[in-house]
Write a protein that holds these residues in place. Structure first.
Motif, PDB file in Angstrom:
ATOM      1  N   LEU A 284       0.679  -1.809  -0.133  1.00 16.99           N
ATOM      2  CA  LEU A 284      -0.430  -0.037   0.232  1.00 16.99           C
ATOM      3  C   LEU A 284       0.709   1.102  -0.040  1.00 16.99           C
ATOM      4  CD1 LEU A 284      -2.608  -0.934   1.998  1.00 16.99           C
ATOM      5  CD2 LEU A 284      -3.375  -0.485  -0.222  1.00 16.99           C
ATOM      6  N   SER A 285       1.902   1.033   0.904  1.00 12.97           N
ATOM      7  CA  SER A 285       3.043   2.697   0.852  1.00 12.97           C
ATOM      8  C   SER A 285       3.788   2.514  -0.544  1.00 12.97           C
ATOM      9  CB  SER A 285       3.728   2.241   1.906  1.00 12.97           C
ATOM     10  OG  SER A 285       4.608   1.475   1.360  1.00 12.97           O
ATOM     11  N   SER A 286       3.880   1.632  -1.512  1.00 15.41           N
ATOM     12  CA  SER A 286       4.297   1.982  -2.466  1.00 15.41           C
ATOM     13  C   SER A 286       3.364   2.395  -3.699  1.00 15.41           C
ATOM     14  CB  SER A 286       4.774   0.551  -3.605  1.00 15.41           C
ATOM     15  OG  SER A 286       3.740  -0.027  -3.403  1.00 15.41           O
ATOM     16  N   HIS A 287       1.661   2.391  -2.617  1.00 13.48           N
ATOM     17  CA  HIS A 287       1.200   3.350  -4.038  1.00 13.48           C
ATOM     18  C   HIS A 287       0.311   5.074  -3.205  1.00 13.48           C
ATOM     19  CE1 HIS A 287       1.061   0.751  -7.306  1.00 13.48           C
ATOM     20  NE2 HIS A 287       0.501  -0.401  -6.170  1.00 13.48           N
ATOM     21  N   GLY A 288       1.510   5.049  -2.182  1.00 17.77           N
ATOM     22  CA  GLY A 288       1.303   6.693  -1.936  1.00 17.77           C
ATOM     23  C   GLY A 288       0.114   6.406  -0.483  1.00 17.77           C
TER      24      GLY A 288
ATOM     25  N   PRO B 262      11.770   1.156   3.641  1.00 16.17           N
ATOM     26  CA  PRO B 262      11.509   2.711   4.532  1.00 16.17           C
ATOM     27  C   PRO B 262      10.714   3.813   3.087  1.00 16.17           C
ATOM     28  CG  PRO B 262      13.513   1.680   4.405  1.00 16.17           C
ATOM     29  CD  PRO B 262      13.012   0.520   3.880  1.00 16.17           C
ATOM     30  N   SER B 263      10.048   4.343   4.249  1.00 13.68           N
ATOM     31  CA  SER B 263       8.910   4.986   2.998  1.00 13.68           C
ATOM     32  C   SER B 263       8.870   5.834   4.129  1.00 13.68           C
ATOM     33  CB  SER B 263       8.175   4.206   2.429  1.00 13.68           C
ATOM     34  OG  SER B 263       7.200   5.492   1.758  1.00 13.68           O
ATOM     35  N   PRO B 264       8.211   7.504   3.513  1.00 15.52           N
ATOM     36  CA  PRO B 264       8.348   9.052   3.874  1.00 15.52           C
ATOM     37  C   PRO B 264       6.290   8.759   4.297  1.00 15.52           C
ATOM     38  CG  PRO B 264       8.539   8.799   1.863  1.00 15.52           C
ATOM     39  CD  PRO B 264       8.946   7.704   2.015  1.00 15.52           C
ATOM     40  N   ASN B 265       5.706   7.695   3.895  1.00 18.40           N
ATOM     41  CA  ASN B 265       4.468   7.384   3.707  1.00 18.40           C
ATOM     42  C   ASN B 265       4.525   6.690   4.503  1.00 18.40           C
ATOM     43  OD1 ASN B 265       4.344   8.396   1.518  1.00 18.40           O
ATOM     44  ND2 ASN B 265       4.456   6.710   0.480  1.00 18.40           N
TER      45      ASN B 265
END
Length: 475
Positions: free
Chosen positions: A28-32, A53-56
């Protein structure tokens, strides 16, 4: 816009539950999608390792109440003896005020919760948040164990005889594994009784699931019609709720991890697809008798093998292993076999070119990891959902992509010959039935799992459906 959606993930604190929540978070995070991941302090290092790791994405620690005497750095059920695991469910219940405060501050659109948090939908509703039960179990296991009609016609806790019978309407035409009327054995039915038992006046696991489903805006399941069509249809006929399918949630191997040299060098000694990797996860434990017969069965195959074992908390693993392994076993197999106690990088081992067979407990995530790495399956279920995953994937199942080890009806006993026979069917007798048909089915499933666009569409569809829920509709 997808980046406007904020989802809280709240799994039960056992690795077999946390892992699918992490996999879904990464997709899900890879889609924002903004992800807030609830966990306990002792679990944070492991979550950080697997959460991309993601800013989301953010990790939100929950403090377990000290009143139950749980270790302060508890890393889930793996740090507790099986007899004390129930304490963790009680501890999660006691986090309710803390969870309410956090949700009030975070203001997510959705919270995805696990089987234990039956109180979460009503709490989320007070705050204007949509709650969805995310079942990490297969559809076939849900259909048999927690279908709402499972307890119809009986009062109190179901007996073993009752649990031997599938719920009315349960699809069994291709799934009969014991005889012409039953799906499971007496021993397996006995292992399910605890699901319906209350502990210290706390709701049973069955009741928790029913309440969780009832209060959810939708039920999210880690599966697909390609893998479990008949069982999904059955569940949908029993539960009047929208269903969202995530697909099998193919995990991406951590990009910064490589297989340790000691494993890579040992595996590289053997020819391609020849090694039997045998592991039962972090929280499925074999008795000494079972370890002994398993070891002797692996020895009988003559194939190279890596046997990974774990023991319950507060058990000395060195002493337990010495007591369990057959006399002279390590010496006899030193050129072809390794026995290891503790954690190993399962994904990386399954992906090594020398590994060709995975002998396991039939945990659903483990099966997916093996299949996506083109490994043959030998199934040895010991409890709970593993039983039904094995019936799904076994020779007579809907998928029929593996061989199940033969076990005794009354106590689940298996001998070395049972291990040898099962491994031989998929690793040696590959041009004979049933090995030939199983390999064909395994290849079909492997191809399905490797189609990235197909797998990604499950997540894109999930985002669409979540938006519809927020807008007051659902297809």
């Amino acid at each position: 816009m997808a980046d406007q959606l904020h989802v809280v993930m709240f799994p039960f604190f056992a690795f077999g539950h946390v892992s699918p929540f992490i996999q879904l978070s990464n997709k899900l995070s890879s889609h924002g999608i903004h992800i807030s991941f609830f966990t306990i302090p002792g679990f944070i290092p492991r979550v950080k390792t697997l959460l991309v790791p993601s800013p989301n994405t953010e990790i939100v620690p929950l403090q377990l109440p000290p009143s139950l005497g749980l270790p302060p750095n508890l890393a889930g059920t793996m740090d507790l003896p099986p007899s004390e695991a129930i304490k963790l469910i009680t501890a999660i219940d006691l986090t309710r005020p803390q969870v309410k405060t956090l949700l009030s501050e975070l203001k997510p659109n959705f919270v995805l919760f696990d089987f234990a948090q039956h109180w979460l939908p009503s709490l989320a509703s007070e705050l204007g948040i949509k709650a969805m039960l995310f079942s990490v179990f297969s559809a076939i296991a849900n259909a048999y164990i927690v279908s709402p009609n499972r307890l119809s016609g009986i009062e109190g806790i179901p007996t073993v005889d009752h649990l031997l019978k599938p719920p009315q309407g349960f699809p069994t035409s291709k799934n009969i594994a014991r005889d012409q009327s039953r799906v499971i054995s007496t021993f397996e039915a006995q292992s399910l009784v605890f699901i319906y038992e209350k502990v210290n006046e706390s709701p049973s696991n069955f009741d928790r699931v029913q309440e969780g489903i009832s209060g959810s805006s939708a039920v999210v399941m880690k599966t697909s019609y390609e893998m479990e069509g008949p069982y999904l249809d059955f569940i949908k006929s029993q539960i009047n709720k929208p269903f969202i399918l995530t697909g099998p949630l193919i995990p991406e191997p951590p990009s910064d991890l490589v297989l340790d040299a000691k494993w890579d060098e040992w595996l590289a000694r053997f020819s391609e697809k020849s090694v039997v990797f045998c592991s039962f996860g972090s929280e499925t434990f074999l008795t000494q008798e079972r370890i002994r017969e398993l070891a002797l069965g692996l020895e009988l195959t003559g194939l190279p093998f890596l046997l990974v074992l774990n023991f319950p908390a507060k058990v000395n693993p060195k002493v337990a292993l010495e007591d369990a392994l057959p006399r002279g076993f390590l010496k006899r197999t030193k050129d072809k076999g390794v026995v290891h106690v503790g954690w190993v990088p399962q994904q990386l081992i399954l992906g090594h070119k020398s590994v060709g067979c995975y002998l396991c407990h039939a945990g659903f995530s483990s099966l997916i990891e093996a299949l996506m790495n083109d490994c043959q399956l030998v199934l040895l279920p010991l409890k709970g959902d593993q039983i039904f995953n094995s019936r799904l994937m076994g020779e007579n199942g809907f998928v029929s992509a593996g061989i199940e080890v033969n076990t005794r009806e009354e106590d689940g006993y298996f001998g070395k010959e049972d291990i040898f026979t099962a491994v031989k069917k998929v690793m040696v007798d590959v041009e004979e039935e049933p090995g030939k048909s199983i390999r064909l089915n395994q290849k079909k499933l492997y191809k399905f799992l490797k189609e990235k666009d197909v797998q990604d569409k499950f997540i894109l569809d999930m985002i669409v459906e979540m938006k519809k829920i927020l807008e007051g509709g659902f297809s």
